[in-house]
Design an enzyme around this catalytic site. Structure first.
Site, PDB file in Angstrom:
ATOM      1  CE1 TYR A  56      -4.367  -1.298   0.696  1.00 44.94           C
ATOM      2  CE2 TYR A  56      -3.106  -2.961   1.885  1.00 44.94           C
ATOM      3  CZ  TYR A  56      -4.287  -2.538   1.303  1.00 44.94           C
ATOM      4  OH  TYR A  56      -5.388  -3.364   1.325  1.00 44.94           O
ATOM      5  CE1 TYR A  67      -2.461  -6.643   3.793  1.00 42.44           C
ATOM      6  CE2 TYR A  67      -3.199  -6.320   1.548  1.00 42.44           C
ATOM      7  CZ  TYR A  67      -3.397  -6.174   2.907  1.00 42.44           C
ATOM      8  OH  TYR A  67      -4.534  -5.573   3.366  1.00 42.44           O
ATOM      9  NE  ARG A  97      -7.456  -9.739   4.645  1.00 37.67           N
ATOM     10  CZ  ARG A  97      -8.380  -8.865   4.262  1.00 37.67           C
ATOM     11  NH1 ARG A  97      -8.152  -7.586   4.348  1.00 37.67           N
ATOM     12  NH2 ARG A  97      -9.545  -9.256   3.792  1.00 37.67           N
ATOM     13  CG  HIS A 123      -8.482  -6.973   0.068  1.00 36.39           C
ATOM     14  ND1 HIS A 123      -7.327  -7.579   0.509  1.00 36.39           N
ATOM     15  CD2 HIS A 123      -8.513  -5.764   0.679  1.00 36.39           C
ATOM     16  CE1 HIS A 123      -6.696  -6.780   1.355  1.00 36.39           C
ATOM     17  NE2 HIS A 123      -7.389  -5.660   1.479  1.00 36.39           N
ATOM     18  CG  HIS A 141     -10.058  -1.769   1.463  1.00 38.45           C
ATOM     19  ND1 HIS A 141     -10.365  -2.259   2.712  1.00 38.45           N
ATOM     20  CD2 HIS A 141      -8.776  -2.148   1.231  1.00 38.45           C
ATOM     21  CE1 HIS A 141      -9.317  -2.889   3.222  1.00 38.45           C
ATOM     22  NE2 HIS A 141      -8.330  -2.839   2.335  1.00 38.45           N
TER      23      HIS A 141
END
Lengths: 242, 206
Positions: free
Chosen positions: A108, A147, A157, A160, A162
């Site tokens: 991120y 990640y 995770r 995905h 959000h």
């Protein structure tokens, strides 16, 4: 004399509970008392409105909205598209949809993310758009990577995106996550599994949509979003509604 | 067998996670991308009424500040009108009534500037005391938490408010009352939110 129609009660058995010991962070952040249930007042049936002045045309193109001129982020090019509907199956037009995600390596662009996968200089990782008159929306982006995260020591995770959606009332406000068809990490993710109902989890998994791919360019995934539905306006002399 | 109802199911909530800022407040995540971030100005320049600051902290079950929260506020203007087609009338140009704020990564403190809302229409009869609706998301919060902020100096209206009166335990109502103070000539309301513990804030299923 009419009273504004209220929104259908939220199905709290369908949504994840506040407390889930396997999603460790929830343990100290989950209210212990029961929620106090309210019938809708004007404070809940109203909510912020957004227009095309609030967003720019490029905001929904994550491939371009942070890239240097002539460059693009690394990763699988994808389209995410679908409709925002309510529980009555009606489209929710003119509502703001915001998205954020990791880059193709699972990193991120956030000052608190220290994962060793690299930042992509051409990828910001956020986008926003307003649904059209049919409730339709789309984004172009790259597929996010999986990640690791500190929960159990070896939790990963699934890929995905959000999503944040407003609807037309504060009672409809929702944040959720979209997963990708076929990802083996979905089944073992403690955050996914805060949701008890398998059908509710299935509703968060976007389907590969070959009819919407752009040949020789981008793969498409379809993801419809459902917000709370609303009763018809209620007349005082017909308390049963409609 | 019976016929099946053809309603759709609401999409289930998932936590906003630790990186919610990227999507909703990218400047705080550490980068500029949009012409204009949304939700930084609740009342706009033309709003009538008293200018106020609202500030607080969100505290977890261990007594520690939660430093990665995002809060959204939704409120009426000083006349009790919401900026919405069903909001009860017209609002001042630029009055949005909605904003979002994040907590400081180091301290967990949050604050926003707005105007004090007026009384709003009640559900059936009468009015609701002035209040700001709040929605709280963060890592570890699986579905956004709804609460309401009421004002200490509205004791009479608060005593008659239909929502406060719905809370059976009178001492819990106090968790929704912001404390009024003054600082450098400005009115400041303090509203700390406790996610757990004896003084747990009242949260609503709206």
């Amino acid at each position: 004399m009419t009273k504004p129609g209220e929104y259908y009660q939220r199905d709290r058995m369908w949504h994840p509970p506040a407390y889930d010991k396997d999603y460790k962070t929830s343990v100290t952040r989950s209210p212990q008392y029961s929620l106090i249930s309210l019938q809708n007042s004007i404070s809940e049936i109203t909510g912020p409105t957004f227009g095309h002045n609030d967003v720019d045309p490029l905001d929904n193109d994550l491939i371009k909205n942070y890239a240097q001129p002539g460059q693009s982020p690394i990763g699988e090019r994808i389209i995410v598209h679908g409709r925002v509907l309510d529980e009555n199956g009606r489209p929710v037009p003119n509502t703001l949809v915001e998205v954020w995600q990791a880059n193709a390596g699972g990193r991120y662009r956030h000052k608190k993310d220290t994962y060793l996968a690299p930042i992509d200089p051409n990828f910001g990782g956020c986008g926003r758009t307003i649904t059209d008159e049919n409730g339709y929306y789309f984004f172009r982006t790259v597929k996010p990577g999986a990640y690791p995260w500190r929960n159990w020591v070896n939790d990963w995770r699934p890929a995905h995106i959000h999503l944040s959606i407003f609807g037309h009332a504060f009672a409809q406000r929702l944040i959720t996550q979209m997963y990708f068809e076929g990802d083996p990490l979905i089944a073992t993710c403690p955050i996914v599994n805060t949701i008890r109902d398998k059908a509710a989890i299935g509703q968060l998994i976007a389907a590969l949509d070959k009819n919407a791919t752009i040949p020789l360019d981008s793969i498409a995934y379809k993801f419809d979003i459902v917000l709370r539905g609303r009763r018809s306006t209620m007349f005082e002399n017909r308390l049963e509604g409609n | 067998m019976t016929q099946s109802l053809d309603y759709l199911k609401e999409t289930a909530s998932q936590t906003a996670g630790p990186y919610v800022h990227i999507g909703l407040a990218p400047g705080a995540a550490g980068f500029d991308i949009y012409r204009q971030e949304l939700g930084w100005d609740i009342a706009g320049p033309n709003a009538r009424g008293e200018r106020i600051r609202v500030e607080g902290i969100v505290i977890d079950g261990t007594g520690s500040p939660v430093k990665d929260v995002l809060l959204e506020a939704w409120q009426a203007n000083a006349d009790g009108i919401y900026a919405h087609p069903e909001g009860g009338g017209e609002v001042e140009e630029g009055f949005r009534g909605w904003g979002r704020v994040i907590t400081d990564f180091a301290t967990g403190e949050w604050a926003f500037d707005t105007v004090k809302p007026g009384r709003t229409r009640g559900r059936n009869v009468g009015t609701q005391a002035p209040h700001i609706n709040l929605w709280i998301v963060a890592r570890g919060i699986n579905i956004g938490l709804n609460t309401r902020l009421y004002f200490e100096d509205e004791a009479e209206a608060n005593a008659a408010d239909p929502v406060l009166n719905l809370i059976e335990w009178e001492r819990r109502r106090a968790t929704l009352i912001a404390k009024r103070t003054e600082r450098d000539g400005q009115t400041v309301y303090r509203f700390d939110i406790r996610l757990q513990g004896e003084e747990e804030t009242v949260f609503f299923d709206i």
